[in-house]
Design an enzyme around this catalytic site. Structure first.
Site, PDB file in Angstrom:
ATOM      1  CG  ASP A  82      80.035  86.771 117.878  1.00 50.08           C
ATOM      2  OD1 ASP A  82      79.881  87.330 116.779  1.00 50.08           O
ATOM      3  OD2 ASP A  82      80.455  87.355 118.895  1.00 50.08           O
ATOM      4  CE  LYS A 138      41.674  47.994 121.431  1.00 50.73           C
ATOM      5  NZ  LYS A 138      41.309  48.715 122.666  1.00 50.73           N
ATOM      6  CB  SER A 191      47.476  49.579 116.812  1.00 51.10           C
ATOM      7  OG  SER A 191      46.090  49.472 116.605  1.00 51.10           O
TER       8      SER A 191
END
Length: 633
Positions: A39, A478, A546
């Site tokens: 403004d 894993k 990961s």
């Protein structure tokens, strides 16, 4: 006789029209931005400039009159801001969100003006507008003085190399055109300009709404003896950036219409070129002479900065898109490591080590930020420690590229010194940056030749080296599967090694935690070690959560096609948590382990893994045999 006079008059008119058109075709173009806090009157200022300079068509004037009555804030009067606040959201809120570009022209110059948003969250939009500007008009509300956003925008103006700033002290009508208020604001801003290295500041008292000092000097400020805003814009000499560094042409396209012609097309970034000039092709360093300079209408004796041309050379050289043709006597530098300022524009943070695409000129290469030296508080210019950059933050960083590129400091050449970073997954532009200088060590590191290569090492082991990358949630299985695969391969006489996430964190990565930044660096280091093991002829089994696709993609890029085998151990979170062999999920749920994958840190499942293993319905031994079958078909 009357007919003859008429022909003469017609001839004079045609000549006058031709002269007028030629004058307007050849007059200079100035790009400038307006910026400042919310403004402060930026849109009103530009709207009034367009209106008073007769830069609007009749339908635009009619629409402005209608919109002023419907949306305006000036009662029955014209609301000039509506010419720029084109988005419905802006009209509803009375603010500017996006960058609004407008063209207008006077007898002396053509202009492209960018009205930039004032809110802090739209800083990236402001930087976009400033990236091509020659002049910045920084508005300050005379009632409020210098605000935080004024300092923020001025910092970005200095960062992006805008050398001429107009300090437009607006709404002087609301403070009674008080000279003391104007002088106080100007004194404060000049101190800031010295800190930021802004050399040229022109201060003008304005009322954009009333038109004071906009197009001409106002009688309401008799104490001001400077130029009007339009007068400054029409006469300011912005010069030619880097005009003394020599010819530069980033090659956009290899022009090969037939087998008898091969030219190199692009837009001249700096200086000029003529047939017979000596040029060098970078980064290769090969030299030649310019045979022809071809423009849109045929051969040219000379072409200058800003012209789009095609060059042919006297020698047959390998030149591709992204190469740079340069003055052979004043060539740019070539490097693959830089110190640079980076303005982050992405919703997700910048993480050191994560790979991005870097585009500079017409060349795109892979890069990563190796270190954030510090981030800059753009409100105070203080230097702060940082491990990542969030949206709209500016950092001073070291960058490493996967190949050397020709470049120049941004202060000398925007085209070869400015860059953007692109997310490799979404292709979204996530940062803009400016190169300061090449890191000295970049030119001192070379590949050392060795006579025994990867193929020889693999032959001695009678195997094909591979990187088998196991990824999945904690508890997915894993490590169990990787261990079974290694035992089976070892029994078959193969040379292999497991890099397990927990084991590596006892040594190589013991200095890393589990923040997003440390996770990225964790994978980067492991990927580099795995690459060395594959180079040694081994089959390396990498067992890491990961969690981020970007880092797994970065790891894959280190290997030759076929060497990287991504194995997704696909186990639902509920199943993995149910196993919870190490008790980690329970601790994470209790808030004792922050940033735990699957709980308060995301896991991004592979989209195109070479092998997907279902450990819910298959025993680990079955999954291991599938991996063996994939490796040894």
């Amino acid at each position: 006789m009357n007919a003859a006079n008429q022909l003469i008059d017609n001839g004079n008119a045609e000549a006058a029209v031709a002269a007028y058109l030629h004058r307007h075709e050849t007059k200079g173009l100035l790009r400038f931005i307006t910026c400042g806090s919310v403004d402060d009157g930026k849109s009103t200022l530009i709207g009034r400039l367009l209106y008073e300079s007769k830069g609007l068509f009749e339908d635009q004037l009619a629409a402005l009159d209608k919109d002023s009555r419907r949306h305006g804030t000036q009662g029955e009067n014209i609301d000039y801001a509506l010419l720029l606040d084109g988005l419905s959201a802006e009209r509803e809120q009375g603010i500017t969100i996006d960058v609004a570009y407008r063209f207008f022209s006077t007898d002396k110059r053509k202009f492209i003006v960018a009205d930039c948003p004032g809110h802090e969250q739209y800083t990236r939009n402001m930087a976009t507008g400033a990236s091509t500007a020659d002049v910045a008009v920084v508005l300050v509300d005379a009632r409020k003085g210098l605000l935080t956003q004024t300092r923020r925008h001025s910092y970005i103006v200095s960062l992006l190399g805008i050398r001429h700033v107009v300090l437009a002290v607006n709404k002087m009508d609301l403070v009674g055109y008080d000279e003391a208020i104007f002088d106080d604001i100007v004194a404060g801003y000049r101190e800031l300009a010295v800190q930021l290295g802004i050399a040229h500041v022109t201060a003008i008292p304005l009322s954009a709404l009333k038109g004071d000092n906009l197009l001409q000097r106002s009688p309401n400020t008799p104490w001001y003896d400077g130029t009007s805003l339009l007068g400054f814009l029409e006469t300011v000499d912005v010069g030619t950036r880097g005009s003394d560094i020599g010819f530069r042409l980033p090659v956009q396209w290899v022009n090969r219409p037939n087998q008898d012609f091969r030219g190199f097309a692009g837009t001249i970034a700096v200086d000029a070129v003529s047939p017979g000039d000596d040029v060098v092709v970078l980064p290769s360093g090969r030299r030649s002479k310019v045979a022809r300079v071809i423009g849109a209408n045929g051969d040219l004796d000379r072409a200058v900065a800003g012209q789009s041309i095609t060059l042919t050379l006297t020698d047959e050289l390998d030149v591709s898109r992204g190469d740079v043709l340069a003055d052979a006597h004043k060539p740019p530098q070539v490097s693959d490591q830089f110190a640079a300022h980076v303005l982050w524009m992405g919703e997700q943070p910048l993480l050191p080590g994560r790979p991005y695409w870097l585009k500079v000129g017409t060349r795109t290469v892979s890069t990563s930020v190796t270190e954030i030296k510090h981030k800059v508080d753009v409100n105070t210019q203080d230097q702060l420690a940082a491990k990542h950059l969030e949206l709209n933050e500016v950092g001073y960083c070291n960058l490493h590229l996967d190949q050397a590129i020709p470049f120049e400091a941004y202060a000398d050449n925007r085209e070869l010194g400015g860059f953007i970073l692109i997310d490799r997954q979404s292709n979204a532009t996530v940062a803009a940056g400016t190169i300061d200088f090449a890191l000295r060590r970049a030119g001192n590191i070379h590949w050392q030749h060795v006579d025994v290569d990867k193929a020889a090492r693999a032959r001695s082991k009678a195997q094909e080296p591979r990187c088998v990358w196991f990824t999945g949630l904690s508890g997915s299985g894993k490590s169990t599967i990787a261990n079974l695969v290694e035992k089976r391969l070892h029994a078959m006489g193969h040379h292999c090694y497991i890099l397990d996430g927990d084991n590596v964190r006892h040594g190589l990565n013991k200095d890393l935690g589990f923040t997003d930044e440390d996770r990225v660096e964790n994978i980067r280091r492991v990927a580099e070690v795995a690459r060395l093991m594959v180079d040694a002829g081994l089959i390396v089994l990498v067992s890491f959560i990961s969690p981020f696709r970007a880092e797994r993609r970065m790891a894959r890029a280190l290997f030759e096609p076929g060497e990287f085998v991504e194995v997704f151990v696909d186990t639902p979170l509920a199943v993995a948590e149910g196993r919870d062999v190490k008790g980690l999920y329970a601790k994470a749920r209790a808030g004792r382990i922050p940033n735990f994958t699957g709980i308060d840190s995301p896991y991004e499942a592979p989209e195109q893994a070479e092998l997907v293993l279902d450990t819910v319905h298959e025993a680990p031994e079955v999954a291991a045999e599938k991996v063996i079958a994939r490796l040894l078909p």
